[in-house]
Design a protein around this motif. Structure first.
Motif, PDB file in Angstrom:
ATOM      1  N   LEU A  30      -5.789   4.402  -6.214  1.00 50.00           N
ATOM      2  CA  LEU A  30      -4.376   4.526  -6.544  1.00 50.00           C
ATOM      3  C   LEU A  30      -3.509   3.848  -5.508  1.00 50.00           C
ATOM      4  CD1 LEU A  30      -5.871   7.105  -7.757  1.00 50.00           C
ATOM      5  CD2 LEU A  30      -3.597   8.082  -7.856  1.00 50.00           C
ATOM      6  N   GLU A  31      -2.375   3.400  -5.935  1.00 48.99           N
ATOM      7  CA  GLU A  31      -1.386   2.881  -5.006  1.00 48.99           C
ATOM      8  C   GLU A  31      -0.645   4.061  -4.388  1.00 48.99           C
ATOM      9  OE1 GLU A  31       1.116  -0.046  -6.775  1.00 48.99           O
ATOM     10  OE2 GLU A  31      -0.576  -1.106  -7.657  1.00 48.99           O
TER      11      GLU A  31
ATOM     12  N   GLN B 277       2.445   4.708  -4.096  1.00 46.58           N
ATOM     13  CA  GLN B 277       3.551   5.205  -4.899  1.00 46.58           C
ATOM     14  C   GLN B 277       3.066   6.153  -5.993  1.00 46.58           C
ATOM     15  OE1 GLN B 277       5.836   2.142  -6.786  1.00 46.58           O
ATOM     16  NE2 GLN B 277       7.527   3.509  -7.262  1.00 46.58           N
ATOM     17  N   GLU B 278       1.958   5.831  -6.654  1.00 45.06           N
ATOM     18  CA  GLU B 278       1.418   6.696  -7.704  1.00 45.06           C
ATOM     19  C   GLU B 278       1.063   8.064  -7.148  1.00 45.06           C
ATOM     20  OE1 GLU B 278      -1.090   4.128 -10.824  1.00 45.06           O
ATOM     21  OE2 GLU B 278      -1.723   3.826  -8.745  1.00 45.06           O
ATOM     22  N   PHE B 279       0.332   8.063  -6.027  1.00 42.53           N
ATOM     23  CA  PHE B 279      -0.085   9.317  -5.413  1.00 42.53           C
ATOM     24  C   PHE B 279       1.123  10.118  -4.927  1.00 42.53           C
ATOM     25  CE2 PHE B 279      -1.533  11.965  -1.905  1.00 42.53           C
ATOM     26  CZ  PHE B 279      -2.612  12.613  -2.475  1.00 42.53           C
ATOM     27  N   ASP B 280       2.044   9.450  -4.231  1.00 42.06           N
ATOM     28  CA  ASP B 280       3.234  10.126  -3.693  1.00 42.06           C
ATOM     29  C   ASP B 280       4.077  10.745  -4.795  1.00 42.06           C
ATOM     30  OD1 ASP B 280       2.513   9.487  -1.107  1.00 42.06           O
ATOM     31  OD2 ASP B 280       3.866   7.772  -0.953  1.00 42.06           O
ATOM     32  N   GLN B 281       4.229  10.057  -5.915  1.00 42.65           N
ATOM     33  CA  GLN B 281       5.021  10.602  -7.022  1.00 42.65           C
ATOM     34  C   GLN B 281       4.400  11.875  -7.577  1.00 42.65           C
ATOM     35  OE1 GLN B 281       5.385   7.329  -9.783  1.00 42.65           O
ATOM     36  NE2 GLN B 281       7.245   6.573  -8.808  1.00 42.65           N
ATOM     37  N   LEU B 282       3.091  11.871  -7.803  1.00 39.76           N
ATOM     38  CA  LEU B 282       2.431  13.070  -8.311  1.00 39.76           C
ATOM     39  C   LEU B 282       2.546  14.222  -7.323  1.00 39.76           C
ATOM     40  CD1 LEU B 282      -0.809  11.517  -9.826  1.00 39.76           C
ATOM     41  CD2 LEU B 282       1.061  12.615 -11.090  1.00 39.76           C
TER      42      LEU B 282
ATOM     43  N   ASP C  69       0.495  13.291 -16.786  1.00 38.77           N
ATOM     44  CA  ASP C  69       0.524  12.096 -15.936  1.00 38.77           C
ATOM     45  C   ASP C  69      -0.845  11.829 -15.318  1.00 38.77           C
ATOM     46  OD1 ASP C  69       3.216  11.688 -16.461  1.00 38.77           O
ATOM     47  OD2 ASP C  69       3.906  12.474 -14.520  1.00 38.77           O
TER      48      ASP C  69
ATOM     49  N   LEU D  50      -3.264   8.719 -16.148  1.00 43.36           N
ATOM     50  CA  LEU D  50      -3.612   7.847 -15.032  1.00 43.36           C
ATOM     51  C   LEU D  50      -5.083   7.446 -15.078  1.00 43.36           C
ATOM     52  CD1 LEU D  50      -2.342   6.696 -12.402  1.00 43.36           C
ATOM     53  CD2 LEU D  50      -3.106   8.753 -11.248  1.00 43.36           C
TER      54      LEU D  50
END
Length: 162
Positions: A81-82, A84-89, A151, A155
């Motif tokens: 994962l990037e 941003q993807e991880f941080d958003q979740l 989400d 993913l």
């Protein structure tokens, strides 16, 4: 003598890097889905784990995702994962209004499935478990929890198993 110095320097460097990693406080996120009636795909576990410090200014790859279905690791669903993807979740989970979820969560039937989302920001661990979050999510104040669940499933391309 040179070998001993090299080994001593290497050991010291390893301890230093380990200490920096521990101080960084890596985060993990796990979703566990368990259906009460399904025989196949009854238990799905999706694990998201930070594996390296942020590699660049533009937050390149930082987390890996692994999927287990009925106790068997499924490498075809694994991915990196990037940031941003991880941080958003992770942030969406932290922003959940737990008080509303608890106050409005009563009165649901027994058949369905349980979803547990657990986050770790070492040394702290927080879990929320709910029964069938897609059942009347507005009344039960589970819209955000359900959105996070979907989400994560999307993913990894697992929406058809939800």
């Amino acid at each position: 003598m040179k070998d001993k110095r090299f080994l001593l320097c290497f050991s010291a460097l390893t301890v230093l890097v380990s200490g920096m990693v521990s101080a960084r406080g890596y985060r993990d996120m796990t979703l566990e889905y368990e259906h009460s009636m399904r025989l196949e795909n009854k238990v799905i576990v999706i694990s998201l784990e930070e594996i390296a410090p942020r590699l660049s200014e533009n937050e390149e790859l930082i987390a890996k995702g692994v999927v287990w279905i009925d106790g068997v690791e499924r490498p075809e669903y694994a991915r990196v994962l990037e940031a941003q993807e991880f941080d958003q979740l992770f942030s969406k989970f932290l922003d959940l209004d737990i008080k509303d979820m608890v106050n409005y969560g009563a009165g649901v039937p027994g058949d369905g499935f349980n979803v547990t989302i657990t986050i770790k920001s070492h040394p702290i661990t927080v879990s929320i478990k709910t029964w069938t979050p897609d059942y009347n999510p507005e009344r039960r104040k589970l819209e955000e929890f359900y959105a996070i669940t979907m989400d994560i499933f999307k993913l990894f391309g697992l929406e058809e198993l939800y």
